[in-house]
Every structure is written in C-alpha cells, then in structure tokens.
Design a protein around this motif. Structure first.
Motif, PDB file in Angstrom:
ATOM      1  N   LYS A 207      10.983   4.313  -3.009  1.00 44.77           N
ATOM      2  CA  LYS A 207      11.261   2.889  -3.197  1.00 44.77           C
ATOM      3  C   LYS A 207      10.463   2.357  -4.376  1.00 44.77           C
ATOM      4  O   LYS A 207       9.454   2.934  -4.778  1.00 44.77           O
ATOM      5  CB  LYS A 207      10.912   2.094  -1.938  1.00 44.77           C
ATOM      6  N   PHE A 208      10.928   1.230  -4.929  1.00 45.94           N
ATOM      7  CA  PHE A 208      10.205   0.538  -5.976  1.00 45.94           C
ATOM      8  C   PHE A 208       9.138  -0.359  -5.340  1.00 45.94           C
ATOM      9  O   PHE A 208       9.179  -0.633  -4.129  1.00 45.94           O
ATOM     10  CB  PHE A 208      11.163  -0.304  -6.825  1.00 45.94           C
ATOM     11  N   ALA A 209       8.223  -0.833  -6.154  1.00 48.47           N
ATOM     12  CA  ALA A 209       7.134  -1.673  -5.653  1.00 48.47           C
ATOM     13  C   ALA A 209       7.592  -3.117  -5.495  1.00 48.47           C
ATOM     14  O   ALA A 209       8.409  -3.620  -6.274  1.00 48.47           O
ATOM     15  CB  ALA A 209       5.940  -1.612  -6.605  1.00 48.47           C
ATOM     16  N   GLU A 210       7.070  -3.761  -4.491  1.00 49.32           N
ATOM     17  CA  GLU A 210       7.227  -5.197  -4.359  1.00 49.32           C
ATOM     18  C   GLU A 210       6.055  -5.876  -5.067  1.00 49.32           C
ATOM     19  O   GLU A 210       4.992  -5.277  -5.259  1.00 49.32           O
ATOM     20  CB  GLU A 210       7.275  -5.610  -2.890  1.00 49.32           C
ATOM     21  N   VAL A 211       6.235  -7.121  -5.440  1.00 49.74           N
ATOM     22  CA  VAL A 211       5.205  -7.842  -6.188  1.00 49.74           C
ATOM     23  C   VAL A 211       3.887  -7.855  -5.425  1.00 49.74           C
ATOM     24  O   VAL A 211       2.812  -7.654  -6.005  1.00 49.74           O
ATOM     25  CB  VAL A 211       5.662  -9.279  -6.501  1.00 49.74           C
ATOM     26  N   GLU A 212       3.936  -8.050  -4.108  1.00 56.90           N
ATOM     27  CA  GLU A 212       2.695  -8.151  -3.340  1.00 56.90           C
ATOM     28  C   GLU A 212       1.897  -6.846  -3.352  1.00 56.90           C
ATOM     29  O   GLU A 212       0.670  -6.871  -3.206  1.00 56.90           O
ATOM     30  CB  GLU A 212       2.961  -8.596  -1.911  1.00 56.90           C
ATOM     31  N   ASN A 213       2.570  -5.700  -3.537  1.00 53.45           N
ATOM     32  CA  ASN A 213       1.847  -4.432  -3.642  1.00 53.45           C
ATOM     33  C   ASN A 213       0.915  -4.439  -4.845  1.00 53.45           C
ATOM     34  O   ASN A 213      -0.224  -3.951  -4.785  1.00 53.45           O
ATOM     35  CB  ASN A 213       2.818  -3.261  -3.779  1.00 53.45           C
ATOM     36  N   VAL A 214       1.408  -4.983  -5.951  1.00 57.45           N
ATOM     37  CA  VAL A 214       0.615  -5.036  -7.179  1.00 57.45           C
ATOM     38  C   VAL A 214      -0.479  -6.103  -7.064  1.00 57.45           C
ATOM     39  O   VAL A 214      -1.627  -5.884  -7.454  1.00 57.45           O
ATOM     40  CB  VAL A 214       1.519  -5.312  -8.395  1.00 57.45           C
ATOM     41  N   VAL A 215      -0.121  -7.247  -6.514  1.00 59.59           N
ATOM     42  CA  VAL A 215      -1.088  -8.342  -6.372  1.00 59.59           C
ATOM     43  C   VAL A 215      -2.252  -7.915  -5.482  1.00 59.59           C
ATOM     44  O   VAL A 215      -3.420  -8.203  -5.782  1.00 59.59           O
ATOM     45  CB  VAL A 215      -0.410  -9.609  -5.817  1.00 59.59           C
ATOM     46  N   ASP A 216      -1.976  -7.202  -4.395  1.00 62.88           N
ATOM     47  CA  ASP A 216      -3.044  -6.731  -3.517  1.00 62.88           C
ATOM     48  C   ASP A 216      -4.020  -5.832  -4.280  1.00 62.88           C
ATOM     49  O   ASP A 216      -5.241  -5.925  -4.097  1.00 62.88           O
ATOM     50  CB  ASP A 216      -2.467  -5.962  -2.328  1.00 62.88           C
ATOM     51  N   ALA A 217      -3.492  -4.953  -5.139  1.00 68.57           N
ATOM     52  CA  ALA A 217      -4.344  -4.067  -5.930  1.00 68.57           C
ATOM     53  C   ALA A 217      -5.181  -4.868  -6.929  1.00 68.57           C
ATOM     54  O   ALA A 217      -6.373  -4.584  -7.132  1.00 68.57           O
ATOM     55  CB  ALA A 217      -3.495  -3.030  -6.659  1.00 68.57           C
ATOM     56  N   ILE A 218      -4.576  -5.875  -7.547  1.00 71.66           N
ATOM     57  CA  ILE A 218      -5.297  -6.718  -8.501  1.00 71.66           C
ATOM     58  C   ILE A 218      -6.454  -7.428  -7.811  1.00 71.66           C
ATOM     59  O   ILE A 218      -7.597  -7.437  -8.305  1.00 71.66           O
ATOM     60  CB  ILE A 218      -4.347  -7.745  -9.148  1.00 71.66           C
ATOM     61  N   LEU A 219      -6.189  -8.036  -6.663  1.00 74.11           N
ATOM     62  CA  LEU A 219      -7.236  -8.770  -5.958  1.00 74.11           C
ATOM     63  C   LEU A 219      -8.365  -7.843  -5.522  1.00 74.11           C
ATOM     64  O   LEU A 219      -9.546  -8.217  -5.581  1.00 74.11           O
ATOM     65  CB  LEU A 219      -6.658  -9.512  -4.750  1.00 74.11           C
ATOM     66  N   PHE A 220      -8.031  -6.637  -5.094  1.00 72.01           N
ATOM     67  CA  PHE A 220      -9.072  -5.672  -4.723  1.00 72.01           C
ATOM     68  C   PHE A 220      -9.969  -5.355  -5.917  1.00 72.01           C
ATOM     69  O   PHE A 220     -11.204  -5.346  -5.802  1.00 72.01           O
ATOM     70  CB  PHE A 220      -8.435  -4.393  -4.181  1.00 72.01           C
ATOM     71  N   LEU A 221      -9.348  -5.120  -7.076  1.00 72.55           N
ATOM     72  CA  LEU A 221     -10.140  -4.769  -8.261  1.00 72.55           C
ATOM     73  C   LEU A 221     -10.946  -5.948  -8.794  1.00 72.55           C
ATOM     74  O   LEU A 221     -11.970  -5.752  -9.460  1.00 72.55           O
ATOM     75  CB  LEU A 221      -9.221  -4.219  -9.352  1.00 72.55           C
ATOM     76  N   LEU A 222     -10.523  -7.160  -8.497  1.00 67.85           N
ATOM     77  CA  LEU A 222     -11.299  -8.338  -8.886  1.00 67.85           C
ATOM     78  C   LEU A 222     -12.489  -8.555  -7.959  1.00 67.85           C
ATOM     79  O   LEU A 222     -13.487  -9.172  -8.351  1.00 67.85           O
ATOM     80  CB  LEU A 222     -10.419  -9.591  -8.855  1.00 67.85           C
TER      81      LEU A 222
END
Length: 243
Positions: A207-222
């Motif tokens: 499957k392709f990624a949903e937007v929230e998958n990417v946002v969760d990773a961004i917030l973790f790295l922040l």
C-alpha cells in the motif's frame, strides 16, 4: 506516546497543502506555536480558520530576497520542517528547463531558511530540531523522476552535512523519506492503475502511505524522543527500500 512538544515554536514550509498542512495541524494540536509558510494566501487563510492562533507567512521560497526579508523577522524558532516542494515528472529525454529550474531552485534556496533559523538557535544557545521531507526517490531511481530523484538525493546529503556541522550546537537534522503519499499531488501522479500497480508490487506492505504516517514520523524526529538521532534518512515506505 507523549512527545513533549507543547510550548515550542515551529516553522513549517509548504504548509498550504498535503504533508505540510497536516504537519501544521498536528503540531497545533500538540500545543506547538506554529508559523506556517506558503506561497498561496488562500491556503494560509483557510488554515488559520482550522487552527486559530497559527501565524502565517506568504512568501515564494524561490525568491531569495523575499525569503530573507520574511524569515529574518520571524523571531525565535525551535523546530523547522522543510516541506516545500514541487513535482514535475518527465521522461529524461523530455526534461524541460522549467522542471530543472523549479527543482534546482527548491534545493539551492533551502540553505537560506536553514541558515536563518539555525543562526537564531545558536545565538540563543537553544537546542533545536530540523526535519526535511525527502523521498524514497532520493535512494532509488524511478522512471520519469530524473530531476526529482536528483534533487531529493541532494536534500539527503544536505541533511547529513547539516547534522555534522550543527550537531555541536545541539541542533539535530533528519529527513523522512516516504513512498508515494496519498495527498492530492500523490493521487494525481499515481492515478493510473497500471502505474500504481508497478509501484505497489515493490512495496512489501502492498500500500501507499497516508499523510498521517509521514506526519507521525516528522513529529517523532522533532521531539526529544529521538534525541540521539541526527543525520538520518528515515524511510516511511512500507519496505520499498528493503529490496
């Protein structure tokens, strides 16, 4: 997981649509004071209606002087998400000057925003975190993505170089590298079922990624939860790069 981001101040570029907009919404919900940057005023106006209190800057980041003026007076920033991007997909033999200019300007103008924000962090003696939104295309060649792959590869290396130089100042720099994300742009570029199947067949999760998958990773790295992570390129790709 509590990320402890409340009370910090973040700058998000490419905030009008897609991943950038969703990142602003998630940060705002987490109690972060957000400065949203977009070149489209209507997108910023509607974003403020959804997230009251978000500050906005309407500027085209391809304009070096305008960007310097806009960001120079933005004030203290603790977190930066560099998301602004344009995807013009063309076969290599048909690549146009417009496609090259658009993507190359995106990369060559990125250091200015980083310099302004990082210098502010250093002057205040404050730790900080920067996240670049890159792509699996930085590490795997994709048909019709010659310019896109090249510039995302440059962004990954810029991430590593910045991490090396800014680490002594307690500033972490990482990238997220998604597969196709189901934003409006993602749907437009991958709407052909045959084209989509070729890609999906290379993704173990299918499957392709949903937007929230990417946002969760961004917030973790922040967040401080990733306090020992810098110079990384984090796949959010369903296993695509495991091949």
């Amino acid at each position: 997981m509590e990320l402890g981001l409340a009370g910090r101040r973040a700058l998000v570029t490419g905030a009008g649509k897609g991943i950038g907009r969703s990142t602003v919404q998630a940060l705002h919900a987490a109690g972060v004071r957000v400065v949203a940057v977009s070149r489209t005023r209507a997108d910023l106006d509607s974003l403020v209606q959804e997230c009251p209190g978000v500050e906005t800057l309407c500027v085209d980041l391809a304009d070096w002087e305008a960007t310097e003026r806009a960001l120079g007076s933005v004030g203290p920033i603790d977190l930066l998400v560099n998301n602004a991007a344009v995807a013009l997909l063309q076969p290599f033999l048909e690549v146009t000057k417009e496609a090259c200019d658009t993507r190359v300007i995106t990369v060559t103008h990125i250091p200015l925003q980083f310099q302004i924000v990082a210098k502010g962090m250093i002057a205040r003696g404050a730790p900080g975190a920067i996240v670049n939104v890159s792509s699996q295309a930085s590490q795997r060649a994709l048909t019709h993505h010659a310019v896109y792959c090249s510039t995302k590869g440059a962004l990954d290396m810029l991430t590593k170089t910045m991490a090396l130089e800014l680490g002594p100042h307690k500033i972490r720099v990482n990238a997220v590298n998604p597969t196709v994300v189901m934003t409006a742009m993602g749907r437009a570029n991958w709407s052909d079922p045959h084209k989509a199947k070729v890609m999906l067949d290379r993704i173990p999760l299918g499957k392709f990624a949903e937007v929230e998958n990417v946002v969760d990773a961004i917030l973790f790295l922040l967040s401080d939860r990733s306090g020992m992570t810098t110079g990384s390129t984090m796949p959010v790709d369903g296993g695509f790069m495991a091949h």
